[in-house]
Motif scaffolding. Structure first.
Motif, PDB file in Angstrom:
ATOM      1  N   VAL A  61       1.671  11.134  -3.365  1.00 25.56           N
ATOM      2  CA  VAL A  61       2.404  12.319  -2.906  1.00 25.56           C
ATOM      3  C   VAL A  61       3.307  12.831  -4.019  1.00 25.56           C
ATOM      4  CG1 VAL A  61       4.163  13.137  -1.294  1.00 25.56           C
ATOM      5  CG2 VAL A  61       2.302  11.683  -0.484  1.00 25.56           C
ATOM      6  N   ILE A  62       4.029  11.899  -4.643  1.00 21.92           N
ATOM      7  CA  ILE A  62       4.958  12.316  -5.690  1.00 21.92           C
ATOM      8  C   ILE A  62       4.208  12.891  -6.892  1.00 21.92           C
ATOM      9  CG2 ILE A  62       6.644  11.438  -7.359  1.00 21.92           C
ATOM     10  CD1 ILE A  62       7.543   9.549  -5.069  1.00 21.92           C
ATOM     11  N   ALA A  63       3.088  12.290  -7.231  1.00 22.51           N
ATOM     12  CA  ALA A  63       2.300  12.793  -8.359  1.00 22.51           C
ATOM     13  C   ALA A  63       1.821  14.214  -8.069  1.00 22.51           C
ATOM     14  CB  ALA A  63       1.117  11.875  -8.611  1.00 22.51           C
ATOM     15  N   PHE A  64       1.396  14.447  -6.824  1.00 24.16           N
ATOM     16  CA  PHE A  64       0.913  15.773  -6.440  1.00 24.16           C
ATOM     17  C   PHE A  64       2.044  16.792  -6.533  1.00 24.16           C
ATOM     18  CE2 PHE A  64       0.023  18.958  -3.052  1.00 24.16           C
ATOM     19  CZ  PHE A  64      -1.100  19.518  -3.641  1.00 24.16           C
ATOM     20  N   ARG A  77       0.825  -1.199   0.000  1.00 21.64           N
ATOM     21  CA  ARG A  77       0.000   0.000   0.000  1.00 21.64           C
ATOM     22  C   ARG A  77       0.867   1.260   0.000  1.00 21.64           C
ATOM     23  NH1 ARG A  77      -3.699  -1.127   4.593  1.00 21.64           N
ATOM     24  NH2 ARG A  77      -4.004  -3.154   3.629  1.00 21.64           N
ATOM     25  N   LEU A  78       2.075   1.095   0.510  1.00 23.60           N
ATOM     26  CA  LEU A  78       3.018   2.212   0.571  1.00 23.60           C
ATOM     27  C   LEU A  78       3.186   2.863  -0.796  1.00 23.60           C
ATOM     28  CD1 LEU A  78       4.826   3.022   3.024  1.00 23.60           C
ATOM     29  CD2 LEU A  78       6.678   1.822   1.886  1.00 23.60           C
ATOM     30  N   SER A  79       3.181   2.036  -1.859  1.00 26.89           N
ATOM     31  CA  SER A  79       3.409   2.588  -3.197  1.00 26.89           C
ATOM     32  C   SER A  79       2.264   3.502  -3.606  1.00 26.89           C
ATOM     33  CB  SER A  79       3.607   1.466  -4.208  1.00 26.89           C
ATOM     34  OG  SER A  79       2.492   0.629  -4.193  1.00 26.89           O
ATOM     35  N   ILE A  80       1.055   3.197  -3.141  1.00 29.24           N
ATOM     36  CA  ILE A  80      -0.076   4.064  -3.471  1.00 29.24           C
ATOM     37  C   ILE A  80       0.122   5.431  -2.826  1.00 29.24           C
ATOM     38  CG2 ILE A  80      -2.570   4.367  -3.336  1.00 29.24           C
ATOM     39  CD1 ILE A  80      -2.848   1.365  -3.133  1.00 29.24           C
ATOM     40  N   GLY A 107      14.385   6.038  -8.175  1.00 29.43           N
ATOM     41  CA  GLY A 107      14.652   5.349  -6.909  1.00 29.43           C
ATOM     42  C   GLY A 107      13.385   4.794  -6.289  1.00 29.43           C
ATOM     43  N   ILE A 108      12.359   5.644  -6.240  1.00 26.41           N
ATOM     44  CA  ILE A 108      11.088   5.210  -5.653  1.00 26.41           C
ATOM     45  C   ILE A 108      10.517   4.027  -6.446  1.00 26.41           C
ATOM     46  CG2 ILE A 108       8.707   5.916  -5.235  1.00 26.41           C
ATOM     47  CD1 ILE A 108      10.471   7.232  -3.311  1.00 26.41           C
ATOM     48  N   ASN A 109      10.647   4.123  -7.776  1.00 27.04           N
ATOM     49  CA  ASN A 109      10.172   3.041  -8.631  1.00 27.04           C
ATOM     50  C   ASN A 109      10.838   1.722  -8.295  1.00 27.04           C
ATOM     51  OD1 ASN A 109       8.237   3.134 -10.628  1.00 27.04           O
ATOM     52  ND2 ASN A 109       9.387   4.695 -11.741  1.00 27.04           N
ATOM     53  N   LEU A 110      12.166   1.776  -8.158  1.00 26.93           N
ATOM     54  CA  LEU A 110      12.906   0.554  -7.842  1.00 26.93           C
ATOM     55  C   LEU A 110      12.489   0.004  -6.495  1.00 26.93           C
ATOM     56  CD1 LEU A 110      16.568   1.077  -9.044  1.00 26.93           C
ATOM     57  CD2 LEU A 110      14.865  -0.564  -9.841  1.00 26.93           C
ATOM     58  N   LEU A 111      12.321   0.893  -5.522  1.00 28.65           N
ATOM     59  CA  LEU A 111      11.916   0.458  -4.183  1.00 28.65           C
ATOM     60  C   LEU A 111      10.594  -0.299  -4.247  1.00 28.65           C
ATOM     61  CD1 LEU A 111      12.210   0.636  -1.055  1.00 28.65           C
ATOM     62  CD2 LEU A 111      10.829   2.706  -1.189  1.00 28.65           C
ATOM     63  N   MET A 112       9.635   0.303  -4.956  1.00 29.10           N
ATOM     64  CA  MET A 112       8.305  -0.303  -5.026  1.00 29.10           C
ATOM     65  C   MET A 112       8.341  -1.615  -5.796  1.00 29.10           C
ATOM     66  SD  MET A 112       6.497   1.245  -3.183  1.00 29.10           S
ATOM     67  CE  MET A 112       7.276   2.387  -2.123  1.00 29.10           C
TER      68      MET A 112
END
Ligand code: UDP
Ligand code: MG
Length: 310
Positions: free
Chosen positions: A238-241, A230-233, A276-281
Motif C-alpha cells: 500500500v505504501i509503495a503504491f 504478512r502484515l508487512s507485505i 514508523g512503519i519500518n520500526l513496527l515491522m
C-alpha cells in the motif's frame, strides 16, 4: 456406584495462601463420589506461605499431590506441569481463587460421561469482573480471532475437562510459549462448551498484572499465527503504491510548475511515516525471531524443586 475411574484436578497456585484451604474444601465437596480423585496443586514459585498450606493439605489427604517450582514460571507452565503428571481418566483444570466455581464440575463430568473428550467453559461476563478486564479480554479475543486461524470464543477460560486420550497427546506439546486456550480448540476431538458465571476472587488480588497480560496476549497471537508477518507485505505494498502516486505528482510539480521547493512538509511527513512503519515491522519480525531463538534452545518449561509424586 463405584466406577473405578479416576479424576485428576489440576490447580496452578501463585501466592494463594488465603484461598487454598477454603478452595480445597469446596472442591472436594463437588467431586462425585463414584470416582477416585487426585488433586495436583502446582505451586508456581509463590512468595507467601502457599507451599506450607499445600503441604498441610497433603498430609491429611493422600489424594493430594503437589509440584513446587523452583521459581515463578507462569500460569500456563504451571498448567502444563499439572497435565504432565496427571494420571486420571480425565483431567479438570481450574483456578485456585474460586473464580472458576467448583459447583460446575459435576456438569463438566456429565458431559464427559456423555462422550465428549474436551469440555471447555465460557465465562459469562457480569458485574464482578472489572470493566477494564472485560474490555481488555474482549479486545484480545477479537484480535486473536482476526489474526489466527483458531476460533477462540470470548471469555474462553482455562477451566476445562479433558479426557485421558487428549491428555496423552497434550503431553507431547513441548513448546515454550504455551497458550492452551489456542491449542485445545485446535486439537479437535469431540468438544463442547458450557457457560459459567465467574465469582469474585475469594481472597488476594489478581496475579495477572498488566505486564503478564500483555505478554500472554502477544504469545497468544504469535504462537498461533504468522499473519502479523504478512502484515508487512500488505502495508508495504500500500505504501509503495501511494509513494508511486506521490512520485508522479512530484514529477508533475517539478516539470510543469515553478513550486518545486515547497515540499518540506510532505518530505518530513513521509520520512517519519515510512520510518514508523519500518520500526513496527522490524518489531514484529524481532518478536518472532526472539521466540524462535528461545524455542530453539529446547529448555524445559519448568523446574521442580519439590514434589510428592514419584
Ligand atoms: N497463577 C499462576 N502463576 C502465575 C499467575 C497466576 O500459577 O504467574 C495462577 C493463580 O494462582 C490462579 C490462576 O493462575 O490460580 C489464575 O490467576 P488469577 O486468578 O490471578 O488471574 P485472573 O483470574 O485475575 O485472570
Ligand atoms: Mg482469578
Amino acid at each position: 456406584m463405584e466406577s473405578g475411574k479416576k479424576i485428576s484436578v489440576v490447580v496452578p497456585c501463585f501466592n494463594e495462601e488465603e484461598s487454598l484451604t477454603t478452595f480445597n474444601q469446596t472442591l472436594i465437596r463437588y467431586l462425585p463420589e463414584n470416582y477416585h480423585y487426585e488433586i495436583i496443586y502446582v505451586n508456581d514459585g509463590s512468595q507467601d506461605h502457599t507451599l506450607q498450606v499445600i503441604l498441610t493439605l497433603a498430609q491429611s489427604n493422600p489424594a493430594i499431590k503437589y509440584i513446587s517450582f523452583s521459581r515463578n514460571f507462569g500460569h500456563q507452565n504451571a498448567l502444563k506441569a499439572g497435565y504432565d503428571f496427571a494420571t486420571g481418566d480425565c483431567a479438570i483444570s481450574l483456578d485456585a481463587d474460586l473464580q472458576h466455581p467448583p459447583d460446575v464440575i459435576p456438569e463438566l463430568i456429565s458431559k464427559w460421561e456423555e462422550g465428549f473428550e474436551i469440555v471447555n467453559t465460557l465465562r459469562n461476563d457480569h458485574q464482578s469482573i472489572s470493566f477494564a478486564k472485560k474490555t481488555s479480554s474482549r479486545i484480545f479475543y477479537l484480535i486473536m480471532r482476526k489474526l489466527s486461524d483458531v476460533n477462540i470464543e470470548n471469555g474462553m477460560a482455562d477451566f476445562r475437562l479433558i479426557d485421558k486420550k487428549v491428555l496423552k497427546q497434550l503431553k507431547l506439546f513441548n513448546e515454550n510459549y504455551l497458550f492452551f486456550r489456542g491449542i485445545i480448540p485446535w486439537m479437535g476431538f469431540r468438544q463442547t462448551v458450557i457457560p459459567f458465571t465467574a465469582n469474585e476472587r475469594f481472597a488476594g488480588t489478581t496475579k495477572y498484572t498488566f505486564r503478564k497480560m500483555l505478554k500472554f496476549a502477544t504469545t497468544g497471537v504469535t504462537a498461533f499465527s504468522v499473519k502479523p508477518l504478512r502484515l508487512s507485505i500488505y502495508l508495504g505494498s500500500v505504501i509503495a503504491f501511494l509513494s508511486f502516486l506521490y512520485g508522479l505528482y512530484a514529477a508533475y510539480v517539478h516539470l510543469f510548475t515553478d513550486r518545486a521547493v515547497t515540499g518540506w512538509t510532505s518530505v518530513i511527513f513521509s520520512v517519519l511515516f515510512i520510518g514508523g512503519i519500518n520500526l513496527l515491522m522490524l518489531g514484529i519480525i524481532g518478536e518472532y525471531l526472539g521466540k524462535l531463538f528461545i524455542e530453539n534452545k529446547r529448555r524445559p518449561n519448568y523446574l521442580i524443586s519439590e514434589t510428592n509424586i514419584e
